[in-house]
Write an enzyme that holds these catalytic residues in place. Structure first.
Site, PDB file in Angstrom:
ATOM      1  N   HIS A 117      50.716  45.253  38.932  1.00 22.90           N
ATOM      2  CA  HIS A 117      50.440  44.083  38.098  1.00 22.90           C
ATOM      3  C   HIS A 117      48.977  44.050  37.660  1.00 22.90           C
ATOM      4  CE1 HIS A 117      49.985  39.537  37.657  1.00 22.90           C
ATOM      5  NE2 HIS A 117      50.999  39.794  36.852  1.00 22.90           N
ATOM      6  N   ASP A 118      48.078  44.436  38.557  1.00 24.53           N
ATOM      7  CA  ASP A 118      46.642  44.431  38.251  1.00 24.53           C
ATOM      8  C   ASP A 118      46.257  45.464  37.198  1.00 24.53           C
ATOM      9  OD1 ASP A 118      46.233  42.406  40.009  1.00 24.53           O
ATOM     10  OD2 ASP A 118      44.963  43.527  41.403  1.00 24.53           O
ATOM     11  N   GLY A 166      40.417  40.123  41.719  1.00 19.57           N
ATOM     12  CA  GLY A 166      39.681  41.245  42.287  1.00 19.57           C
ATOM     13  C   GLY A 166      40.556  41.990  43.278  1.00 19.57           C
ATOM     14  N   TRP A 169      45.603  43.453  47.057  1.00 16.48           N
ATOM     15  CA  TRP A 169      45.631  43.397  45.596  1.00 16.48           C
ATOM     16  C   TRP A 169      46.130  42.050  45.061  1.00 16.48           C
ATOM     17  CZ3 TRP A 169      43.834  47.547  42.754  1.00 16.48           C
ATOM     18  CH2 TRP A 169      43.664  48.751  43.448  1.00 16.48           C
ATOM     19  N   GLY A 198      45.532  38.844  44.333  1.00 16.51           N
ATOM     20  CA  GLY A 198      44.502  37.838  44.134  1.00 16.51           C
ATOM     21  C   GLY A 198      43.473  38.343  43.146  1.00 16.51           C
TER      22      GLY A 198
END
Length: 232
Positions: free
Chosen positions: A140-141, A119, A115, A117
């Site tokens: 965070h994503d 995408g 996760w 990075g």
């Protein structure tokens, strides 16, 4: 005898200081089309040059970084002041000079994560890499964001990168630091590199939401302002 020593020193000293070798890690960040997280796509090159030369940009070493693993190692081994941001044009020039090619590789997900990075490499929400920081990156994503060109909280994101709520960046910072404190060995070093990569090298802007009504728990009419970082 004294005169002879002074003469030798006068001859030798300039040669000692005529060359100041400087080594820098140049990193370029670009957005990933259609992304909803705030991670950039990275390209990087390691360059060595004589800082005192009038032709300081004639590199004695010019090497493209060929993988995210290599980039993470170089970031961990390089003093912070030697890591420099490069524009797209500067990196395109480095790619040409370092590799003789018009194209350079871009790198995405941090080693041992799925996760961390732009995408994700995860097959589902429960799919995590071995590095504990991956849990921080997954949260965070899924945080509050304003995509490139989008408007939210009365604020338009005119950049090409997704920007996150400053509360999200603060929580991510804290989560990574706690993961680093619990880790040992190579895992600790890798997460320290990840933290430095995101918050020091990339150093994203964020937005702070202020509620127009103090009693509005959901902040339905919030107004946002840009911040250089969640700490500013």
């Amino acid at each position: 005898m004294t005169f002879l020593i002074l003469t030798i020193l006068a001859t030798v000293t300039p040669s000692l200081y005529s060359h100041v070798v400087q080594r820098e890690l140049r990193v370029n960040f670009e957005p990933l089309a259609g992304q909803r997280d705030s991670w950039p796509v990275a390209r990087a090159a390691m360059v060595t040059f004589d800082a005192r030369s009038e032709k300081a940009r004639e590199f004695s070493e010019c090497r493209m970084i060929n993988s995210m693993h290599e980039l993470s190692r170089e970031l961990m081994d390089s003093p912070e002041h030697t890591v420099k941001r490069a524009s797209k044009e500067e990196m395109d020039d480095l790619v040409q000079r370092c590799s003789g090619s018009a194209e350079g590789r871009s790198w995405f997900i941090w080693p041992d994560t799925k996760w961390c990075g732009p995408g994700t490499d995860a097959k589902n929400e429960s799919d995590l890499g071995p590095l504990e920081a991956d849990k921080c990156c997954r949260t965070h994503d899924h945080c509050d964001y304003i995509g490139a060109g989008e408007t939210k909280y009365g604020l338009t994101n005119k950049s090409f990168f997704t920007k996150l709520n400053c509360k999200c960046e603060a929580a991510f910072d804290q989560c990574l630091k706690e993961s680093i404190d619990r880790a040992e060995g190579s895992a600790k070093s890798s997460m320290e590199g990840l933290h430095s990569f995101y918050f020091n090298t990339y150093s994203p802007e964020c937005y702070e939401v202020k509620c127009s009504r103090k009693r509005d728990a959901e902040c339905t009419n919030g107004i946002a302002i840009w911040k250089d970082s969640y700490k500013s």
